[in-house]
Design a protein around this motif. Sequence first.
Motif, PDB file in Angstrom:
ATOM      1  N   ALA A  70      -1.808   4.096   5.429  1.00  0.00           N
ATOM      2  CA  ALA A  70      -1.654   3.234   4.204  1.00  0.00           C
ATOM      3  C   ALA A  70      -2.888   3.300   3.341  1.00  0.00           C
ATOM      4  O   ALA A  70      -3.890   2.851   3.761  1.00  0.00           O
ATOM      5  N   ILE A  71      -2.485   3.693   2.036  1.00  0.00           N
ATOM      6  CA  ILE A  71      -3.646   3.836   1.157  1.00  0.00           C
ATOM      7  C   ILE A  71      -3.478   2.727   0.155  1.00  0.00           C
ATOM      8  O   ILE A  71      -2.527   2.263  -0.707  1.00  0.00           O
ATOM      9  N   ASP A  72      -4.785   1.957  -0.049  1.00  0.00           N
ATOM     10  CA  ASP A  72      -4.699   0.954  -1.320  1.00  0.00           C
ATOM     11  C   ASP A  72      -4.648   1.787  -2.527  1.00  0.00           C
ATOM     12  O   ASP A  72      -5.438   2.532  -2.751  1.00  0.00           O
ATOM     13  N   PRO A  73      -3.943   1.114  -3.443  1.00  0.00           N
ATOM     14  CA  PRO A  73      -3.762   1.898  -4.741  1.00  0.00           C
ATOM     15  C   PRO A  73      -5.295   1.702  -5.430  1.00  0.00           C
ATOM     16  O   PRO A  73      -5.381   2.675  -6.417  1.00  0.00           O
ATOM     17  N   GLU A  74      -5.979   0.769  -5.150  1.00  0.00           N
ATOM     18  CA  GLU A  74      -7.319   0.500  -5.905  1.00  0.00           C
ATOM     19  C   GLU A  74      -7.985   1.896  -5.545  1.00  0.00           C
ATOM     20  O   GLU A  74      -9.089   2.033  -6.060  1.00  0.00           O
ATOM     21  N   GLU A  75      -7.927   2.421  -4.109  1.00  0.00           N
ATOM     22  CA  GLU A  75      -8.620   3.582  -3.942  1.00  0.00           C
ATOM     23  C   GLU A  75      -8.406   5.052  -4.488  1.00  0.00           C
ATOM     24  O   GLU A  75      -9.097   6.106  -4.357  1.00  0.00           O
ATOM     25  N   ILE A  76      -7.271   5.088  -5.203  1.00  0.00           N
ATOM     26  CA  ILE A  76      -6.596   6.394  -5.573  1.00  0.00           C
ATOM     27  C   ILE A  76      -7.449   6.708  -6.891  1.00  0.00           C
ATOM     28  O   ILE A  76      -7.408   5.876  -8.018  1.00  0.00           O
ATOM     29  N   ALA A  77      -7.782   7.968  -6.995  1.00  0.00           N
ATOM     30  CA  ALA A  77      -8.531   8.415  -8.291  1.00  0.00           C
ATOM     31  C   ALA A  77      -7.538   9.529  -9.147  1.00  0.00           C
ATOM     32  O   ALA A  77      -7.656   9.654 -10.130  1.00  0.00           O
ATOM     33  N   LYS A 136       0.893  -1.218   0.041  1.00  0.00           N
ATOM     34  CA  LYS A 136       0.124  -0.062  -0.052  1.00  0.00           C
ATOM     35  C   LYS A 136       0.974   1.259  -0.087  1.00  0.00           C
ATOM     36  O   LYS A 136       2.086   1.271   0.202  1.00  0.00           O
ATOM     37  N   LEU A 137       0.324   2.355  -0.450  1.00  0.00           N
ATOM     38  CA  LEU A 137       0.951   3.535  -0.432  1.00  0.00           C
ATOM     39  C   LEU A 137       1.267   4.217   1.117  1.00  0.00           C
ATOM     40  O   LEU A 137       0.276   4.311   1.681  1.00  0.00           O
ATOM     41  N   ASP A 138       2.555   4.305   1.371  1.00  0.00           N
ATOM     42  CA  ASP A 138       2.797   4.879   2.702  1.00  0.00           C
ATOM     43  C   ASP A 138       2.763   6.120   2.593  1.00  0.00           C
ATOM     44  O   ASP A 138       3.773   6.881   2.219  1.00  0.00           O
ATOM     45  N   PHE A 139       1.811   6.866   3.406  1.00  0.00           N
ATOM     46  CA  PHE A 139       1.581   8.302   3.358  1.00  0.00           C
ATOM     47  C   PHE A 139       1.349   8.811   4.763  1.00  0.00           C
ATOM     48  O   PHE A 139       0.687   8.368   5.640  1.00  0.00           O
ATOM     49  N   PHE A 140       1.977  10.145   4.580  1.00  0.00           N
ATOM     50  CA  PHE A 140       1.820  10.863   5.959  1.00  0.00           C
ATOM     51  C   PHE A 140       0.965  11.964   5.915  1.00  0.00           C
ATOM     52  O   PHE A 140       0.982  13.015   5.197  1.00  0.00           O
ATOM     53  N   ASP A 141      -0.205  11.763   6.681  1.00  0.00           N
ATOM     54  CA  ASP A 141      -1.550  12.606   6.501  1.00  0.00           C
ATOM     55  C   ASP A 141      -0.937  13.742   7.443  1.00  0.00           C
ATOM     56  O   ASP A 141      -0.923  13.816   8.735  1.00  0.00           O
ATOM     57  N   VAL A 142      -0.590  14.998   7.081  1.00  0.00           N
ATOM     58  CA  VAL A 142      -0.507  16.058   7.622  1.00  0.00           C
ATOM     59  C   VAL A 142      -1.556  16.671   8.613  1.00  0.00           C
ATOM     60  O   VAL A 142      -1.411  17.331   9.708  1.00  0.00           O
ATOM     61  N   ASN A 143      -2.843  16.374   8.339  1.00  0.00           N
ATOM     62  CA  ASN A 143      -3.992  16.997   9.106  1.00  0.00           C
ATOM     63  C   ASN A 143      -4.222  16.014  10.327  1.00  0.00           C
ATOM     64  O   ASN A 143      -4.291  16.465  11.436  1.00  0.00           O
ATOM     65  N   ALA A 148     -19.860   5.213  25.054  1.00  0.00           N
ATOM     66  CA  ALA A 148     -19.507   4.011  25.981  1.00  0.00           C
ATOM     67  C   ALA A 148     -18.481   4.197  27.106  1.00  0.00           C
ATOM     68  O   ALA A 148     -17.661   5.413  26.723  1.00  0.00           O
ATOM     69  N   LYS A 149     -18.491   3.779  28.357  1.00  0.00           N
ATOM     70  CA  LYS A 149     -17.302   4.153  29.047  1.00  0.00           C
ATOM     71  C   LYS A 149     -16.014   3.865  28.641  1.00  0.00           C
ATOM     72  O   LYS A 149     -15.768   2.772  28.220  1.00  0.00           O
ATOM     73  N   GLY A 150     -15.034   4.663  29.336  1.00  0.00           N
ATOM     74  CA  GLY A 150     -13.455   4.274  28.802  1.00  0.00           C
ATOM     75  C   GLY A 150     -12.972   5.293  27.747  1.00  0.00           C
ATOM     76  O   GLY A 150     -13.599   6.034  27.216  1.00  0.00           O
ATOM     77  N   THR A 151     -11.634   5.348  27.618  1.00  0.00           N
ATOM     78  CA  THR A 151     -10.784   6.132  26.590  1.00  0.00           C
ATOM     79  C   THR A 151     -10.874   5.471  25.441  1.00  0.00           C
ATOM     80  O   THR A 151     -10.458   4.298  25.239  1.00  0.00           O
ATOM     81  N   PRO A 152     -11.713   5.803  24.503  1.00  0.00           N
ATOM     82  CA  PRO A 152     -11.834   5.090  23.299  1.00  0.00           C
ATOM     83  C   PRO A 152     -10.801   5.426  22.090  1.00  0.00           C
ATOM     84  O   PRO A 152      -9.998   6.425  22.079  1.00  0.00           O
ATOM     85  N   VAL A 153     -10.413   4.306  21.017  1.00  0.00           N
ATOM     86  CA  VAL A 153      -9.497   4.323  20.042  1.00  0.00           C
ATOM     87  C   VAL A 153     -10.001   3.903  19.034  1.00  0.00           C
ATOM     88  O   VAL A 153     -10.826   2.538  19.138  1.00  0.00           O
ATOM     89  N   LEU A 154      -9.916   4.365  17.702  1.00  0.00           N
ATOM     90  CA  LEU A 154     -10.305   3.666  16.545  1.00  0.00           C
ATOM     91  C   LEU A 154      -9.354   2.973  15.919  1.00  0.00           C
ATOM     92  O   LEU A 154      -7.997   3.541  15.853  1.00  0.00           O
ATOM     93  N   VAL A 155      -9.627   2.086  15.297  1.00  0.00           N
ATOM     94  CA  VAL A 155      -8.480   1.362  14.054  1.00  0.00           C
ATOM     95  C   VAL A 155      -9.182   1.250  12.935  1.00  0.00           C
ATOM     96  O   VAL A 155     -10.203   0.587  12.604  1.00  0.00           O
ATOM     97  N   ASP A 156      -8.427   1.663  11.744  1.00  0.00           N
ATOM     98  CA  ASP A 156      -8.881   1.808  10.496  1.00  0.00           C
ATOM     99  C   ASP A 156      -7.886   0.577   9.877  1.00  0.00           C
ATOM    100  O   ASP A 156      -6.907   0.949   9.408  1.00  0.00           O
ATOM    101  N   HIS A 157      -8.186  -0.606   9.571  1.00  0.00           N
ATOM    102  CA  HIS A 157      -7.433  -1.560   9.410  1.00  0.00           C
ATOM    103  C   HIS A 157      -7.045  -1.505   7.816  1.00  0.00           C
ATOM    104  O   HIS A 157      -5.921  -1.722   7.375  1.00  0.00           O
ATOM    105  N   LYS A 158      -7.917  -1.062   6.832  1.00  0.00           N
ATOM    106  CA  LYS A 158      -7.996  -0.770   5.414  1.00  0.00           C
ATOM    107  C   LYS A 158      -6.827   0.152   5.242  1.00  0.00           C
ATOM    108  O   LYS A 158      -5.784  -0.195   4.665  1.00  0.00           O
ATOM    109  N   ARG A 159      -6.523   1.156   6.127  1.00  0.00           N
ATOM    110  CA  ARG A 159      -5.525   2.209   5.967  1.00  0.00           C
ATOM    111  C   ARG A 159      -4.420   1.953   7.061  1.00  0.00           C
ATOM    112  O   ARG A 159      -3.515   3.027   7.212  1.00  0.00           O
ATOM    113  N   GLU A 160      -4.386   0.953   7.870  1.00  0.00           N
ATOM    114  CA  GLU A 160      -3.454   0.701   8.842  1.00  0.00           C
ATOM    115  C   GLU A 160      -3.136   1.862   9.491  1.00  0.00           C
ATOM    116  O   GLU A 160      -1.990   2.341   9.659  1.00  0.00           O
TER     117      GLU A 160
END
Length: 319
Positions: free
Chosen positions: A50-57, A37-44, A167-179
Amino acid sequence: MHFMLILALSAAPNFAVTTFSNGEKAEGGFSITEGRKLDFFDVNKGKRVAIDPEEIARIAVSIEEESQQQAWMFKEDGNAEKIMLPWKYTVRKLLTDITLTSGQTVHGHVNAPFYLEIDDDSKRFFLVKDQKGEKNQKAEDLIYVKEIVLPNRKIGDGKLGMITIKAKGTPVLVDHKREMSLDPPFTGLLSGAYDVLLFDGSSVRFGLSGDAVPDADQKTIQEKVNSIEEFYTSKKIVAFAKSGNIVRGLVELTRKEESYDKGYQFARWELWTFEPTKQNFDIKRRLFLYRQRLEKDLTKYEYKSEEKLKAVSENAVVE
């Protein structure tokens, strides 16, 4: 026959038109290194994704900073005195905007090769973050990829989503597609599915999407993890999930022994990704999730897997 081949290629979903900063163009089937996948640093977000090349337009590259630097050299080895040389060179920093098929655009930096299949020949080009010119080279002669357009890929509505966690607790999200892992607030989310983890003292509730992993593979992977020496002296995989050939493990890392930070003990959670080899598993990526710094003895953590925390879509509410 050759004309028909060109028509078929130009209609393919990976057909791309690449434009360089000097106006030249190249056309062909777009790809990156197979299986990557394309290893990309998102400045925002301040994170690598990690961007799947099939996602790129579309990929658009612009000049973020550019200057002419004076060339110099040290007067001699071990002497900090500099000697100015009679020439300058261009230094340039590039910003890359990638528009995804979902319609969203991410902004950041990337260093990566890509390929265009042209007349049965794979030609390699590069997306870069930084450029440095040669002696007295004009800035306009320092060529870079300015745009890549994949015209046959449909672009969505571009709406960003959000996930509300009640829900109770400190939440974290994981985006597997973009790792990537995300901390709150969970706004401006790209379309997709997100696993949710909730850290609440000694309790960890989580969703980990994927299929079951055979016991033999779990044992082999745990042994691999145990063999790694680092700051955390105990590393325990508390949950496994498999997606295709990729195995993911939710890893609890702890250290009770005294360290540089005297009087404290540490616990940390990461999501490790493993790829199978002929004899073992390789560690592909370690994704940071959450960390605790404790003044007293570490307690035994309790883990609970919940279906409602798996593959949560954007604009959902988790209670």
